[in-house]
Design a protein around this motif. Structure first.
Motif, PDB file in Angstrom:
ATOM      1  N   ASP A  87     -14.422  29.161  67.676  1.00 45.56           N
ATOM      2  CA  ASP A  87     -13.615  28.822  66.491  1.00 45.56           C
ATOM      3  C   ASP A  87     -13.979  27.458  65.910  1.00 45.56           C
ATOM      4  O   ASP A  87     -13.217  26.902  65.101  1.00 45.56           O
ATOM      5  CB  ASP A  87     -12.110  28.853  66.803  1.00 45.56           C
ATOM      6  CG  ASP A  87     -11.623  30.230  67.189  1.00 45.56           C
ATOM      7  OD1 ASP A  87     -12.130  31.212  66.618  1.00 45.56           O
ATOM      8  OD2 ASP A  87     -10.755  30.330  68.088  1.00 45.56           O
ATOM      9  N   GLU A  88     -15.128  26.911  66.292  1.00 42.74           N
ATOM     10  CA  GLU A  88     -15.571  25.605  65.799  1.00 42.74           C
ATOM     11  C   GLU A  88     -16.831  25.700  64.959  1.00 42.74           C
ATOM     12  O   GLU A  88     -16.901  25.155  63.861  1.00 42.74           O
ATOM     13  CB  GLU A  88     -15.823  24.646  66.970  1.00 42.74           C
ATOM     14  CG  GLU A  88     -14.592  24.025  67.576  1.00 42.74           C
ATOM     15  CD  GLU A  88     -14.965  22.943  68.574  1.00 42.74           C
ATOM     16  OE1 GLU A  88     -15.322  21.832  68.135  1.00 42.74           O
ATOM     17  OE2 GLU A  88     -14.900  23.212  69.791  1.00 42.74           O
TER      18      GLU A  88
ATOM     19  N   ASN B 144     -15.666  24.049  61.612  1.00 46.47           N
ATOM     20  CA  ASN B 144     -14.231  24.001  61.367  1.00 46.47           C
ATOM     21  C   ASN B 144     -13.728  22.586  61.629  1.00 46.47           C
ATOM     22  O   ASN B 144     -13.890  22.055  62.730  1.00 46.47           O
ATOM     23  CB  ASN B 144     -13.525  25.006  62.279  1.00 46.47           C
ATOM     24  CG  ASN B 144     -12.038  25.100  62.020  1.00 46.47           C
ATOM     25  OD1 ASN B 144     -11.517  24.504  61.077  1.00 46.47           O
ATOM     26  ND2 ASN B 144     -11.345  25.865  62.851  1.00 46.47           N
ATOM     27  N   LEU B 145     -13.085  21.968  60.639  1.00 48.60           N
ATOM     28  CA  LEU B 145     -12.632  20.589  60.760  1.00 48.60           C
ATOM     29  C   LEU B 145     -11.176  20.458  61.201  1.00 48.60           C
ATOM     30  O   LEU B 145     -10.723  19.345  61.478  1.00 48.60           O
ATOM     31  CB  LEU B 145     -12.799  19.868  59.413  1.00 48.60           C
ATOM     32  CG  LEU B 145     -14.222  19.739  58.872  1.00 48.60           C
ATOM     33  CD1 LEU B 145     -14.205  18.977  57.554  1.00 48.60           C
ATOM     34  CD2 LEU B 145     -15.133  19.056  59.880  1.00 48.60           C
ATOM     35  N   LEU B 146     -10.445  21.566  61.254  1.00 48.67           N
ATOM     36  CA  LEU B 146      -9.033  21.478  61.615  1.00 48.67           C
ATOM     37  C   LEU B 146      -8.875  21.095  63.083  1.00 48.67           C
ATOM     38  O   LEU B 146      -9.661  21.506  63.947  1.00 48.67           O
ATOM     39  CB  LEU B 146      -8.334  22.810  61.348  1.00 48.67           C
ATOM     40  CG  LEU B 146      -8.212  23.233  59.878  1.00 48.67           C
ATOM     41  CD1 LEU B 146      -7.478  24.551  59.777  1.00 48.67           C
ATOM     42  CD2 LEU B 146      -7.511  22.156  59.059  1.00 48.67           C
ATOM     43  N   LYS B 147      -7.835  20.324  63.373  1.00 49.49           N
ATOM     44  CA  LYS B 147      -7.570  19.911  64.753  1.00 49.49           C
ATOM     45  C   LYS B 147      -7.205  21.109  65.617  1.00 49.49           C
ATOM     46  O   LYS B 147      -7.632  21.212  66.776  1.00 49.49           O
ATOM     47  CB  LYS B 147      -6.443  18.879  64.775  1.00 49.49           C
ATOM     48  CG  LYS B 147      -6.195  18.277  66.146  1.00 49.49           C
ATOM     49  CD  LYS B 147      -5.151  17.188  66.081  1.00 49.49           C
ATOM     50  CE  LYS B 147      -4.918  16.573  67.463  1.00 49.49           C
ATOM     51  NZ  LYS B 147      -3.888  15.490  67.418  1.00 49.49           N
ATOM     52  N   ASP B 148      -6.421  22.024  65.058  1.00 51.93           N
ATOM     53  CA  ASP B 148      -6.083  23.265  65.761  1.00 51.93           C
ATOM     54  C   ASP B 148      -7.197  24.270  65.516  1.00 51.93           C
ATOM     55  O   ASP B 148      -7.133  25.093  64.593  1.00 51.93           O
ATOM     56  CB  ASP B 148      -4.738  23.797  65.263  1.00 51.93           C
ATOM     57  CG  ASP B 148      -4.315  25.079  65.987  1.00 51.93           C
ATOM     58  OD1 ASP B 148      -4.969  25.420  67.005  1.00 51.93           O
ATOM     59  OD2 ASP B 148      -3.366  25.721  65.527  1.00 51.93           O
TER      60      ASP B 148
ATOM     61  N   ARG C 209      -8.844  28.037  58.587  1.00 53.90           N
ATOM     62  CA  ARG C 209      -9.983  27.170  58.855  1.00 53.90           C
ATOM     63  C   ARG C 209     -10.349  26.361  57.609  1.00 53.90           C
ATOM     64  O   ARG C 209     -10.365  26.892  56.500  1.00 53.90           O
ATOM     65  CB  ARG C 209     -11.205  27.996  59.291  1.00 53.90           C
ATOM     66  CG  ARG C 209     -10.980  28.802  60.556  1.00 53.90           C
ATOM     67  CD  ARG C 209     -11.996  29.906  60.703  1.00 53.90           C
ATOM     68  NE  ARG C 209     -11.638  30.796  61.809  1.00 53.90           N
ATOM     69  CZ  ARG C 209     -11.931  32.082  61.848  1.00 53.90           C
ATOM     70  NH1 ARG C 209     -12.581  32.632  60.841  1.00 53.90           N
ATOM     71  NH2 ARG C 209     -11.580  32.820  62.885  1.00 53.90           N
ATOM     72  N   LEU C 210     -10.637  25.098  57.839  1.00 50.98           N
ATOM     73  CA  LEU C 210     -11.201  24.212  56.817  1.00 50.98           C
ATOM     74  C   LEU C 210     -12.574  23.801  57.317  1.00 50.98           C
ATOM     75  O   LEU C 210     -12.695  23.260  58.419  1.00 50.98           O
ATOM     76  CB  LEU C 210     -10.305  22.988  56.609  1.00 50.98           C
ATOM     77  CG  LEU C 210     -10.866  21.896  55.706  1.00 50.98           C
ATOM     78  CD1 LEU C 210     -10.985  22.389  54.257  1.00 50.98           C
ATOM     79  CD2 LEU C 210      -9.988  20.638  55.777  1.00 50.98           C
ATOM     80  N   TYR C 211     -13.621  24.045  56.548  1.00 48.08           N
ATOM     81  CA  TYR C 211     -14.952  23.841  57.079  1.00 48.08           C
ATOM     82  C   TYR C 211     -15.881  23.160  56.073  1.00 48.08           C
ATOM     83  O   TYR C 211     -15.656  23.171  54.866  1.00 48.08           O
ATOM     84  CB  TYR C 211     -15.571  25.172  57.521  1.00 48.08           C
ATOM     85  CG  TYR C 211     -15.706  26.208  56.426  1.00 48.08           C
ATOM     86  CD1 TYR C 211     -16.824  26.244  55.598  1.00 48.08           C
ATOM     87  CD2 TYR C 211     -14.708  27.168  56.229  1.00 48.08           C
ATOM     88  CE1 TYR C 211     -16.943  27.187  54.607  1.00 48.08           C
ATOM     89  CE2 TYR C 211     -14.831  28.116  55.237  1.00 48.08           C
ATOM     90  CZ  TYR C 211     -15.949  28.123  54.427  1.00 48.08           C
ATOM     91  OH  TYR C 211     -16.068  29.059  53.431  1.00 48.08           O
TER      92      TYR C 211
END
Length: 227
Positions: A75-76, A113-117, A123-125
């Motif tokens: 998920d990263e 993916n830049l989100l902490k969760d 997803r914010l990428y």
């Protein structure tokens, strides 16, 4: 305004890359390594289809059909392959030239993916793409008639071979709708790397790149299915 936006995006991207390059080695390794937890590295893949390019084909004289296959790593990180067919059939009202082309194009790259969760539904990428296309163009215009001798002067270029290589800087968002279905959008800054366009000058449109210039702004709106 377009030039200002393009310059701003390019400056932000260059600044980000310079910051990453100047960071200590430990910080760079932290950026690129996967977050440690009990979630497996391989999390499946997703297929998607862009609605913006298809809509442009319906309501304008150029556009593209584009689909993508994206692998989910923890998920990263998301290696991705995008492919499509770009088309144009354009009549210039000033020069009276008609420009036609239809050809496939391909992109390969990666998103992060830049989100902490990382394991959340949204997803914010940011990401990068390398893209290329080989295409043929037809350029023609109505015959010109000599005002004195009444001779017709035809003009036509048939199957002129062209190619284009470019980079794309990407920022985007995916949001879960229901089950495996997501909707997502992305903003793309495209920078031309290398091109061959024959002896007749710059082509009006390049498949996958858009209206041909040294740089271009674009975007997508994707229907996504996670598998």
């Amino acid at each position: 305004m377009r030039q200002y936006i393009s310059t701003s995006i390019c400056s932000l991207l260059i600044g980000f890359l310079l910051l990453a390059a100047s960071s200590p080695a430990s910080a760079q390794m932290k950026f690129f390594r996967l977050q440690k937890d009990s979630i497996p590295v391989f999390r499946g893949f997703a297929v998607s289809f862009d609605l913006v390019g298809a809509g442009m084909l319906m309501f304008s004289d150029y556009g593209q059909y584009e689909a993508a296959l994206r692998i989910n790593l923890h998920d990263e990180w998301f290696p991705i392959v995008e492919a499509g067919i770009g088309k144009a059939d354009h009549d210039d009202e000033v020069t009276r030239l008609r420009y036609k082309t239809s050809a496939p194009y391909f992109k390969i790259g990666i998103d992060r993916n830049l989100l902490k969760d990382k394991h959340g539904p949204n997803r914010l990428y940011v990401g990068l793409r390398y893209a290329f296309t080989n295409y043929n163009v037809d350029i023609s215009r109505p015959d010109l008639v000599d005002p004195r001798w009444k001779w017709e002067s035809p003009f036509e270029i048939k199957d002129a071979k062209c190619n284009l290589h470019w980079l794309e800087a990407v920022v985007g968002l995916d949001a879960k709708v229901y089950g495996p279905f997501h909707l997502g959008w992305s903003l793309r800054y495209k920078m031309r790397l290398k091109h061959t366009e024959g002896e007749f000058g710059n082509t009006w449109y390049a498949p996958g790149f858009g209206i041909n210039d040294t740089s271009s702004l674009g975007g997508t709106f994707n229907v996504i299915i996670d598998i």
